[in-house]
Design a protein around this motif. Structure first.
Motif, PDB file in Angstrom:
ATOM      1  N   VAL A 207      51.698   4.986  23.926  1.00  0.00           N
ATOM      2  CA  VAL A 207      52.620   4.557  22.511  1.00  0.00           C
ATOM      3  C   VAL A 207      53.645   3.743  23.021  1.00  0.00           C
ATOM      4  CG1 VAL A 207      54.084   6.565  22.506  1.00  0.00           C
ATOM      5  CG2 VAL A 207      53.277   5.499  20.389  1.00  0.00           C
ATOM      6  N   ALA A 208      54.311   2.817  22.019  1.00  0.00           N
ATOM      7  CA  ALA A 208      55.135   1.923  22.185  1.00  0.00           C
ATOM      8  C   ALA A 208      56.485   2.578  22.528  1.00  0.00           C
ATOM      9  CB  ALA A 208      55.519   1.095  21.070  1.00  0.00           C
ATOM     10  N   HIS A 209      56.944   3.398  21.675  1.00  0.00           N
ATOM     11  CA  HIS A 209      58.201   3.927  22.112  1.00  0.00           C
ATOM     12  C   HIS A 209      58.114   5.429  22.074  1.00  0.00           C
ATOM     13  CE1 HIS A 209      60.104   4.876  18.032  1.00  0.00           C
ATOM     14  NE2 HIS A 209      61.032   5.291  18.701  1.00  0.00           N
ATOM     15  N   SER A 210      59.134   6.243  22.995  1.00  0.00           N
ATOM     16  CA  SER A 210      58.624   7.674  23.086  1.00  0.00           C
ATOM     17  C   SER A 210      59.213   8.347  21.865  1.00  0.00           C
ATOM     18  CB  SER A 210      59.118   8.107  24.112  1.00  0.00           C
ATOM     19  OG  SER A 210      60.417   8.064  24.595  1.00  0.00           O
ATOM     20  N   GLN A 223      52.870  12.125  25.724  1.00  0.00           N
ATOM     21  CA  GLN A 223      53.035  10.874  25.174  1.00  0.00           C
ATOM     22  C   GLN A 223      53.495  10.051  26.404  1.00  0.00           C
ATOM     23  OE1 GLN A 223      56.443   9.812  22.825  1.00  0.00           O
ATOM     24  NE2 GLN A 223      57.749  11.348  23.827  1.00  0.00           N
ATOM     25  N   VAL A 224      52.730   8.724  26.988  1.00  0.00           N
ATOM     26  CA  VAL A 224      53.166   8.031  27.807  1.00  0.00           C
ATOM     27  C   VAL A 224      53.641   6.825  27.238  1.00  0.00           C
ATOM     28  CG1 VAL A 224      52.441   6.764  29.778  1.00  0.00           C
ATOM     29  CG2 VAL A 224      51.506   8.703  29.248  1.00  0.00           C
ATOM     30  N   SER A 225      55.117   6.483  27.129  1.00  0.00           N
ATOM     31  CA  SER A 225      55.688   5.348  26.310  1.00  0.00           C
ATOM     32  C   SER A 225      55.936   4.180  27.057  1.00  0.00           C
ATOM     33  CB  SER A 225      56.815   5.849  25.538  1.00  0.00           C
ATOM     34  OG  SER A 225      58.043   5.839  26.502  1.00  0.00           O
ATOM     35  N   SER A 230      64.331   4.386  23.495  1.00  0.00           N
ATOM     36  CA  SER A 230      64.960   3.404  22.801  1.00  0.00           C
ATOM     37  C   SER A 230      64.158   2.072  22.694  1.00  0.00           C
ATOM     38  CB  SER A 230      66.230   3.035  23.351  1.00  0.00           C
ATOM     39  OG  SER A 230      66.934   2.107  22.657  1.00  0.00           O
ATOM     40  N   PRO A 231      63.662   1.974  21.476  1.00  0.00           N
ATOM     41  CA  PRO A 231      62.666   0.807  21.409  1.00  0.00           C
ATOM     42  C   PRO A 231      63.254  -0.670  21.943  1.00  0.00           C
ATOM     43  CG  PRO A 231      63.114   1.728  19.229  1.00  0.00           C
ATOM     44  CD  PRO A 231      64.057   2.297  20.267  1.00  0.00           C
ATOM     45  N   SER A 253      41.413   4.812  26.055  1.00  0.00           N
ATOM     46  CA  SER A 253      40.770   3.884  25.370  1.00  0.00           C
ATOM     47  C   SER A 253      41.367   3.450  24.080  1.00  0.00           C
ATOM     48  CB  SER A 253      39.387   4.294  25.043  1.00  0.00           C
ATOM     49  OG  SER A 253      39.265   5.364  24.363  1.00  0.00           O
ATOM     50  N   HIS A 254      42.651   4.078  23.866  1.00  0.00           N
ATOM     51  CA  HIS A 254      43.120   3.665  22.652  1.00  0.00           C
ATOM     52  C   HIS A 254      44.782   3.339  22.920  1.00  0.00           C
ATOM     53  CE1 HIS A 254      40.156   5.853  21.110  1.00  0.00           C
ATOM     54  NE2 HIS A 254      40.074   4.845  20.034  1.00  0.00           N
ATOM     55  N   ILE A 255      45.485   2.384  22.205  1.00  0.00           N
ATOM     56  CA  ILE A 255      46.998   2.339  22.582  1.00  0.00           C
ATOM     57  C   ILE A 255      47.658   2.148  20.918  1.00  0.00           C
ATOM     58  CG2 ILE A 255      48.491   0.268  22.690  1.00  0.00           C
ATOM     59  CD1 ILE A 255      47.752   1.027  25.410  1.00  0.00           C
ATOM     60  N   LEU A 256      48.565   2.950  21.088  1.00  0.00           N
ATOM     61  CA  LEU A 256      49.348   3.270  19.647  1.00  0.00           C
ATOM     62  C   LEU A 256      50.540   2.395  19.580  1.00  0.00           C
ATOM     63  CD1 LEU A 256      48.799   7.271  19.715  1.00  0.00           C
ATOM     64  CD2 LEU A 256      47.262   5.401  18.947  1.00  0.00           C
ATOM     65  N   LEU A 257      50.624   1.573  18.365  1.00  0.00           N
ATOM     66  CA  LEU A 257      51.742   0.809  18.167  1.00  0.00           C
ATOM     67  C   LEU A 257      52.255   1.350  16.886  1.00  0.00           C
ATOM     68  CD1 LEU A 257      49.938  -2.915  18.308  1.00  0.00           C
ATOM     69  CD2 LEU A 257      51.786  -1.719  20.093  1.00  0.00           C
ATOM     70  N   GLU A 258      53.459   1.005  16.625  1.00  0.00           N
ATOM     71  CA  GLU A 258      54.269   1.296  15.524  1.00  0.00           C
ATOM     72  C   GLU A 258      54.693   0.105  14.644  1.00  0.00           C
ATOM     73  OE1 GLU A 258      56.580   3.260  18.593  1.00  0.00           O
ATOM     74  OE2 GLU A 258      56.660   4.964  17.349  1.00  0.00           O
TER      75      GLU A 258
END
Ligand SMILES: [Zn+2]
Length: 313
Positions: A207-210, A223-225, A230-231, A253-258
């Protein structure tokens, strides 16, 4: 410089608007006026207060809650409120300044996570300049995104309910009744979450930020951020390569954005490993689009759970 300006301006502007008789005026107003720092607290306060309160969030739609700073004008509006409810646990960058600027005012500051666990005390020497990254590191592994854990959200809501009852004791039974309903919804949210986790094949997501340390603790997820807590932190080339290697060797196989935080690096990693892009919401704010579609804390959390169902399987 900025703090000094605020301190000089606020008492001056408020002197003219009769705030000295606000003690009696306050209880003549039918609605309790509440500001919350971030959206989830607004949602909890609205659920508990119903039509007896008017609630606004300081961090605007689509913003990153860590670095947002209210303007002087916005702080002057907050000075009119009965309560300012904030997350605490070192999350809001602006809260100490706001306390200082509003210390002569009637507005009561409520740290809504105070009852949840012994907080890192967050004390700093007054002159110390620090950015969010440093600030978060002071809190070690305590993740300030407490609202993302439905069970902790019950504790947060209870703090909010107690503060509201103290403010308007004559409405206690109504606030209690609304709180009980909210608590039921949060418990059922927790059960849905637990079910998806129990049925999932994997437990790791990128994911983008933890923001999701509370899910690690509650549900055993990992979670692997890309940017850390801090974004605004940018990972080094080496860290990016490590993430890519990690994703490949773990068949991610997926990347999580916010949606409230843009992260080109996270997108780039996604392309590099040929992953499908999905969106999680950290709920630090809703986007304008989510608001227009009538989304709220519960609906967005349910969407998050569905996103995890995809990402973990
Ligand atoms: Zn965050």
């Amino acid at each position: 410089m900025r703090i000094l300006t605020l301190l000089l301006i606020i008492p001056f502007l408020l002197a003219g608007c009769g705030s000295s008789d606000s003690e009696s005026a306050k209880h003549d107003d039918s609605d309790m006026m509440i500001y919350t720092s971030i959206y989830p607290l607004q949602y909890f306060a609205e659920r508990i207060g119903g039509d007896k309160v008017s609630v606004q969030s300081i961090v605007p739609p689509g913003s990153d809650g860590h670095t947002f700073e209210p303007t002087t004008k916005e702080l002057i509006e907050v000075a009119e409120a009965d309560l300012l409810i904030y997350n605490g646990a070192g999350f809001e960058g602006f809260i100490e300044k706001a306390k200082e600027s509003l210390k002569e005012q009637e507005v009561k500051f409520i740290n809504s996570s105070a009852g949840i666990e012994p907080a890192g005390d967050g004390e700093k020497s007054e002159n110390e300049e620090h950015d969010q990254k440093e600030h978060h590191e002071d809190h070690g592994t305590e993740d300030p995104h407490v609202w993302l854990d439905p069970l902790l959200a019950i504790g947060v809501s209870e703090m909010i309910k107690d503060a509201m009852v103290e403010e308007q004791p004559e409405l206690e039974s109504e606030f209690e009744k609304n709180f009980d309903q909210l608590k039921k919804d949060l418990l059922s949210l927790h059960e849905s979450f637990q079910k998806v986790v129990d049925e999932a094949e994997g437990n790791t997501f990128i994911v983008a930020h933890s923001a999701y340390g509370r899910w690690e603790k509650r549900y055993g997820l990992e979670q692997v951020s890309v940017s850390g807590i801090s974004p605004s932190h940018e990972p080094s080339q080496k860290e990016v390569q490590e993430l890519i290697d990690f994703a490949r060797s773990n068949h991610i196989s997926h990347i999580l954005l916010e949606r409230n935080i843009s992260s080109n690096i996270t997108e780039m990693i996604g392309e590099e490993i040929n992953a499908e892009i999905l969106y999680l919401s950290n709920l630090e704010s809703l986007t304008q689009q989510q608001l227009d579609q009538g989304e709220d804390y519960l609906s967005v959390m349910h969407t998050n759970i569905e996103t995890l169902r995809k990402a973990l399987n």
